[in-house]
Design a protein around this motif. Structure first.
Motif, PDB file in Angstrom:
ATOM      1  N   ARG A  66      34.403  42.443  34.445  1.00 52.14           N
ATOM      2  CA  ARG A  66      35.691  42.602  35.117  1.00 52.14           C
ATOM      3  C   ARG A  66      35.704  41.789  36.395  1.00 52.14           C
ATOM      4  NH1 ARG A  66      38.519  46.031  32.328  1.00 52.14           N
ATOM      5  NH2 ARG A  66      40.420  46.934  33.155  1.00 52.14           N
ATOM      6  N   ASP A  68      36.575  41.102  40.019  1.00 57.14           N
ATOM      7  CA  ASP A  68      36.823  41.907  41.216  1.00 57.14           C
ATOM      8  C   ASP A  68      37.162  40.985  42.384  1.00 57.14           C
ATOM      9  OD1 ASP A  68      36.829  43.619  43.353  1.00 57.14           O
ATOM     10  OD2 ASP A  68      34.647  43.776  43.452  1.00 57.14           O
ATOM     11  N   GLU A 109      35.601  41.275  46.442  1.00 54.71           N
ATOM     12  CA  GLU A 109      34.272  40.814  46.819  1.00 54.71           C
ATOM     13  C   GLU A 109      34.221  39.282  46.799  1.00 54.71           C
ATOM     14  OE1 GLU A 109      30.471  39.208  46.262  1.00 54.71           O
ATOM     15  OE2 GLU A 109      31.716  39.485  44.491  1.00 54.71           O
TER      16      GLU A 109
END
Length: 886
Positions: free
Chosen positions: A9, A11, A14
């Motif tokens: 996934r 993200d 970050e």
RNA sequence: GGGCCGGUGGUCUAGCGGUUAGGACGCCGCGCUUACAACGCGGAGAUCGACGGUUCGAAUCCGUCCCGGCCCA
């Protein structure tokens, strides 16, 4: 095999923070001191320190960043210089509001304390604004950050004032100005918002001074200003009032006698055609009074905060606020029998942009710039195309305003702003403008001087921004290397406030246009189509958007799918689309990684030949076409088109088609050579695509680029793809279309006749010609796999057609699923036949028109004839296969 | 009052003289598949605001009007 991996996934939080730190730490966006070669320079419209940034700012920044990163990757010395605007009046209003909540009236504080409060405000908001810009991942050069109140800005502002003063282009004069009685300052014409509002129009009878019965009916919405009347004016050619001319009337409630005068400025259509003349409180009245010097010189009847004042106001009314006064005076007029009638009308009312108070036209002594004299080079530059406005439809609006320029009122009676550098001698009243405070009066030698108490309109500094921010009035190296700038990106709302004035200043003080292109973005609306505003609460904080969806998703959503240069909706739906797109990209790279193990060669153009696989040849060609379109679109400031081309290619060409076709070759099922070529092609295409997407969505592309075999430190500084060096292959594009047509047609047939997804029916195809035959023969396995067929039989001739009713005819062939008839498949054929028949009839009718053959260009006629032949052919084959006569 | 922009499937839009009017979201059906259900495949759904005109041919050009938005006075 150790393949680099990516989390399943994506993200953004970050990744984005990491790359932002990296770029900043590496000073990737710091423009060189001594640039070589072509340059690309973007001024950042310095946001007002008044508040926080909105999504509208993010839209502008996204466009700017797309341009900046694109040019930087093309190897140009790119500078995007950021800044902050002190926004004088606007900020003071905000500070005033905050103090009010603490029960403090800003007007009661000494100037130093006001300034201290403003400074505190600035510190808080500046931090927030900078955080917002960083969160967007925008490639500004922080080493060149400026503020419109820093020392350099002070010097620049004073220098410009003095220069214009000495050239006679700045003057102080008594004029009717737009007065804001709440903020107690003058504002410029541009800071007044006009809107239709209801009002009572009173028909007031001014009795004849000689005691004759009747009087003159004067219509007014501002009865409280009767005390300032010096005359009643009528139009010189108005037959209704011919006999009144030269007579005297009595001003109601005062008993003063004033003349009836003739003036062509009077609007005969309004009211009764008679106008009360109140020179100090209305611009038209002021003009009329100027034409009639014989009239009395009235004192002001309204104070700076909008209360009735002065000797001409009878004591019962003195001190009343203007709104109360309107009611009280109206009542008194009625009681005195002066009111003939009242009409409810709607008329245009001006309100102060900042305080929303109704503007009071007021005779006042202010500083003005004769902007008309600065306009000619600007108008000429836009006409000549030295400055281009995008989209060009705004030219007209721009010219209309430039050609009707009014003197610009630049003095403000507030605390926060650049002080006006004018000094007065206490002894001889001599007036002088000076960049630094003079030590004594040059005329009489007296040492006591006082500085003008007013400050300057914020825009009087902002209009210098493109050169001020590069170091002017010092002749800095930046100024020499980076002025004029390239593109100004901004919203239309400040076209006049800022854009036009910057152009004037550019020519006036640098002798050159401040930029070569202006790009106006549209205004964002919410998903219900309402304008985004603080008031409606439908304007999300960009930081929240970034936190929830990521900066890249926000950026892509701002660029696509709604046109950047039009007002358009923005919200969760648009953001979802952008996020899905980025996820698609993410997963595409995840898919590719196992085929590109560590140690693979970095991306390079695959050595394709006419013998290479069709899909490899096709996808590279499609990439080339896409890159070409991206370049063309970005050059034309068509951001949405550029984003759309990449979206289309990534999703529908690369993911939906190429990858699906190439899976077999990639995995090695077609042999080592095929696998090597497919892997090289995939890597090359992904690498080019990531580069091309980087200006719009920099973080995710940087992350993915590093996950793939690559050469170089950072994608932000990698080379922009060169469309002209990507192998184009028109033959492969045509051929691939034939293969895909077969796949699409079989998928259609499956769905229409409700073939269960897990079933692999046998099928047959009769190609239209030899070319199609050869192609389908070669790509038979691909068609079978993607259409999920069992056996696929290539028919040799029409005689071999199977009797299957599950069939379809396209320009490239006849397609059959070999399975029992269903109701649905029969209906599908019938529907297709009806559609084609109708189309054929329409096309034949066009051809039958003698005018068409006579007038239409031959190629259009030929095209139409070919279309008829094709349709006839398809219909015949469709009928054949159903077993009917044509 | 003057000007500008827009009116295309339910929504947002592409197309701006010859197209079988394209896409995205939403909706419906089916979900097999070596990335992705934030997904795949397929489907339904538009007399291109109205009326006139120009043209062999109009969503596209012109005129008038209606509706929405914005700017200026």
């Amino acid at each position: 095999m150790t393949a680099p991996t990516l989390p399943s996934r994506f993200d953004p939080a970050e990744i984005e923070a990491r790359w932002q730190r990296h770029w900043e730490a590496q000073r990737c966006f710091q423009a060189p001191e001594r640039p070589q070669g072509p340059r690309f320079v973007l001024p950042h419209p310095p946001p007002n320190v008044t508040g926080v940034l909105t999504l509208g700012h993010m839209l502008g920044d996204t466009v700017r960043d797309t341009l900046a990163r694109w040019h930087r990757m093309r190897g140009e010395a790119t500078l995007w210089f950021p800044g902050l605007d002190h926004a004088g009046l606007a900020t003071q209003v905000e500070v005033r509001r905050r103090l009010q909540k603490q029960g403090i009236r800003l007007e009661d504080l000494p100037r130093e304390q006001v300034l201290a409060h403003v400074e505190a405000w600035k510190r808080e908001h500046e931090a927030r604004i900078l955080e917002q810009i960083r969160a967007g991942g925008f490639s500004v050069d922080w080493s060149r950050y400026r503020y419109t109140m820093d020392d350099g800005a002070v010097r620049a502002t004073r220098k410009v004032f003095v220069e214009l003063y000495e050239r006679g282009l700045i003057y102080r004069g008594e004029r009717i100005v737009n007065w804001d009685p709440r903020l107690r300052t003058a504002v410029s014409d541009l800071e007044v918002e006009h809107a239709e509002e209801p009002a009572d129009l009173l028909y007031v009878r001014y009795p004849w001074a000689d005691g004759a019965p009747g009087g003159l009916l004067v219509a007014t919405v501002r009865p409280e200003t009767v005390f300032g009347d010096v005359a009643v004016a009528v139009h010189p050619e108005d037959p209704r009032h011919r006999e009144a001319l030269g007579r005297q009337v009595l001003v109601p409630l005062t008993g003063r006698s004033v003349p009836v005068i003739a003036d062509p400025g009077v609007d005969r259509e309004f009211g009764n055609g008679a106008l009360k003349v109140t020179p100090r409180h209305d611009p038209l009245d002021f003009e009329i009074a100027r034409r009639h010097p014989e009239l009395a010189q009235p004192p002001s009847i309204l104070s700076d905060d909008g209360h009735l004042e002065g000797d001409w106001v009878p004591s019962p009314y003195r001190g009343l606020d203007r709104d109360e006064a309107r009611v009280t005076v109206s009542e008194a007029l009625r009681a005195g029998g002066f009111v003939d009638r009242t009409e409810r009308i709607v008329h245009s009312v001006g309100r102060s942009e900042r305080s929303k108070a109704v503007i009071e036209p007021r005779l006042s002594r202010q500083w003005f710039v004769k902007v008309r004299e600065l306009a000619p080079p600007v108008v000429a530059a836009v006409r000549a195309g030295t400055i281009r406005i995008h989209p060009p439809r705004w030219d007209l609006t721009f010219f209309r305003w430039m050609e009707a320029l009014q003197d610009w009122c630049i003095s403000r009676q507030v605390a926060w702003g650049h002080a006006i550098p004018v000094y007065y001698c206490a002894a001889c009243a001599h007036e002088m403008a000076a960049e630094s405070p003079p030590v004594g009066c040059p005329k009489c030698g007296a040492s006591r001087l006082t500085q003008d108490p007013d400050v300057l309109d914020t825009w009087f500094t902002s209009w210098l921004w493109p050169f001020l921010a590069l170091g002017w009035p010092e002749e800095t190296s930046d100024l020499a290397h980076y002025y004029p700038t390239s593109v100004l990106v901004t919203g239309r709302d400040i076209m006049f406030f800022w854009v036009a004035r910057m152009m004037m200043a550019g020519f006036a003080f640098r002798g050159a246009a401040p930029f070569s292109d202006v790009y106006f973005t549209g205004m964002l609306r919410d998903e219900q189509g309402r304008r985004m505003s603080k008031h409606l609460g439908n304007s999300p904080d960009p930081l929240d958007v970034v936190r929830n969806r990521g900066a890249d998703a926000m950026r892509f959503a701002l660029l696509f799918p709604n046109p950047v240069d039009q007002d358009g909706p923005f919200g969760e739906g648009t953001l979802d689309g952008a996020r899905n797109f980025l996820t698609k990209l993410w997963n595409l790279v995840r898919f590719a990684l196992p085929y590109l193990p560590e140690g693979s060669s970095p991306a390079a153009p695959p050595p394709l030949t006419t013998g290479s696989s069709l899909e490899d040849r096709w996808v590279v060609s499609a990439l080339g076409r896409t890159l070409e379109q991206v370049d063309a679109s970005l050059s034309a400031f068509e951001f949405t088109k550029a984003a759309g081309a990449l979206y289309e290619f990534l999703w529908h060409d690369l993911a939906d088609r190429y990858v699906e076709v190439a899976k077999e070759a990639l995995s090695g099922q077609r042999g080592e050579a095929a696998s090597r070529e497919a892997r090289a092609t995939l890597l090359f295409v992904l690498d080019q695509l990531l580069r091309a997407l980087h200006p719009m969505v920099p973080h995710v592309t940087e992350e993915l680029w590093h996950a793939l075999p690559h050469e170089g430190e950072t994608l932000a500084l990698a080379a922009w793809p060169r469309a002209s060096e990507v192998r184009r292959d028109p033959e492969a594009e045509v051929a691939f279309e034939v293969v895909w047509d077969a796949i699409r047609t079989f998928r259609n047939l499956r769905a229409e006749s409700k073939v269960p997804a897990g079933e692999r029916p046998d099928a047959a195809v009769l190609p239209t010609g030899a070319e199609e035959r050869g192609l389908l023969e070669r790509e038979l396995a691909t068609v079978r796999r993607l259409a999920r067929l069992g056996e696929l039989c290539l028919l040799g001739s029409a005689a071999e057609r199977p009797p299957s009713p599950t069939r379809s005819v396209t320009a490239h062939g006849e397609f059959f699923l070999l399975r029992p008839a269903t109701v649905e498949s029969g209906e599908a054929v019938e529907r297709e036949r009806e559609r084609l028949t109708a189309l054929l009839e329409r096309t034949r009718a066009r051809l039958a028109d003698p005018g068409f053959r006579a007038r239409a260009p031959p190629e259009v006629v030929a095209e139409t004839e070919a279309k008829v032949r094709d349709l006839e052919d398809r219909l015949r084959r469709l009928a054949d296969t159903v077993g009917e006569a044509p």
